[in-house]
Design an enzyme around this catalytic site. Structure first.
Site, PDB file in Angstrom:
ATOM      1  N   ALA A 120      40.158  32.998  40.681  1.00 20.61           N
ATOM      2  CA  ALA A 120      38.817  32.785  41.535  1.00 20.61           C
ATOM      3  C   ALA A 120      38.234  31.502  40.656  1.00 20.61           C
ATOM      4  CB  ALA A 120      38.102  34.005  41.551  1.00 20.61           C
ATOM      5  N   HIS A 129      47.479  35.677  48.525  1.00 18.08           N
ATOM      6  CA  HIS A 129      46.796  36.265  49.447  1.00 18.08           C
ATOM      7  C   HIS A 129      46.353  35.566  50.605  1.00 18.08           C
ATOM      8  CE1 HIS A 129      44.843  38.273  45.519  1.00 18.08           C
ATOM      9  NE2 HIS A 129      46.131  38.861  45.808  1.00 18.08           N
TER      10      HIS A 129
END
Ligand SMILES: [Zn+2]
Length: 247
Positions: free
Chosen positions: A26, A125
């Site tokens: 992230a 993802h």
């Protein structure tokens, strides 16, 4: 060793390597102004008079049962159409172009590596840039989803459009995993950046690395710091930019 020396050491490693793989979390996206959705307040549904955690709000069962609320949360917290690649994305694309980097493996879903010019990107993802009709599989981009009122539906058949994003409770794509495993197994240098959470599935993938240099770049310390050859606790965009400039 200070940060400057560590960045010089990273530049030396980059110079000596020819099969670099970058594994990003992230922190790579937050440097482009995209907050980690897990740090949001989650979602309060008036209809259900219930609060949902961010993880619950982007789970498969929530998508199926409460599609409208899912999209409320999703559009606000997961899609950033105006975000631009930062110096980390740009440095990685340059390393690939130089023939030094073989792949980027990412947990992020914003497509910024490709926007910077990276060609081989394994998106563990998925991506908010790809959306498909659940009935006829027609493709829709991110702007179609963010621009729609409530639940985005297919122009052709009226079916519900679903993001090509791996929701909680869903399995990862086998071909993405095997591509990432192949790249990591074959790498001489693995750089893990922008993540302090070396947890499943990242931890599993990292076990495939048998190369020479394991580098960790993250603002805060991580649990894997002790097993790394080089640790740099600083801003990933700055570190990658400076290291590339020293090569
Ligand atoms: Zn359709």
């Amino acid at each position: 060793m200070g940060t400057e020396d560590r960045i010089a050491e990273l530049a030396k490693i980059l110079n000596e390597s020819s099969r670099i793989v970058f594994f990003g979390g992230a922190g790579v996206s937050t440097a482009s102004g995209i907050p980690d959705f897990r740090s949001s307040d989650g979602l309060y549904s008036k209809k259900l008079s219930k609060h949902f955690t961010p993880e619950e709000a982007v789970s498969h069962s929530f998508f199926v049962r409460h599609t409208e609320e899912f999209y409320d949360f999703y559009k606000k917290n997961l899609v950033y159409p105006d975000a631009k690649p930062n110096d980390c994305h740009i440095a990685l694309a340059k390393l690939e172009e130089m023939g030094k980097l073989t792949a980027v493996v990412t947990q992020n879903i914003d497509g910024l590596h490709q926007a910077a010019g990276s060609k081989v990107v394994y998106e563990l993802h998925g991506s908010v840039l790809r959306n498909y009709c659940m009935k006829c599989h027609e493709f829709y981009d991110d702007k179609y989803v963010t621009g729609s009122e409530g639940i985005p539906t297919c122009k052709k058949c009226g079916g519900t459009v679903k993001p090509d994003v791996v929701l909680y409770e869903e399995g990862l794509d086998d071909s993405v995993i095997s591509g990432a495993v192949r790249a990591i197994s074959d790498a001489d240098t693995l750089i893990i950046g922008g993540t302090s959470l070396i947890v499943y599935p990242a931890a599993g993938l990292i076990h495939y690395f048998k190369g020479k240099n394991l580098v960790l770049i993250n603002k805060s310390k991580t649990s894997a710091d002790s097993s790394a050859d080089l640790v740099i606790n600083d801003d990933i965009a700055m570190v990658m930019r400076e290291a590339l400039a020293l090569m």
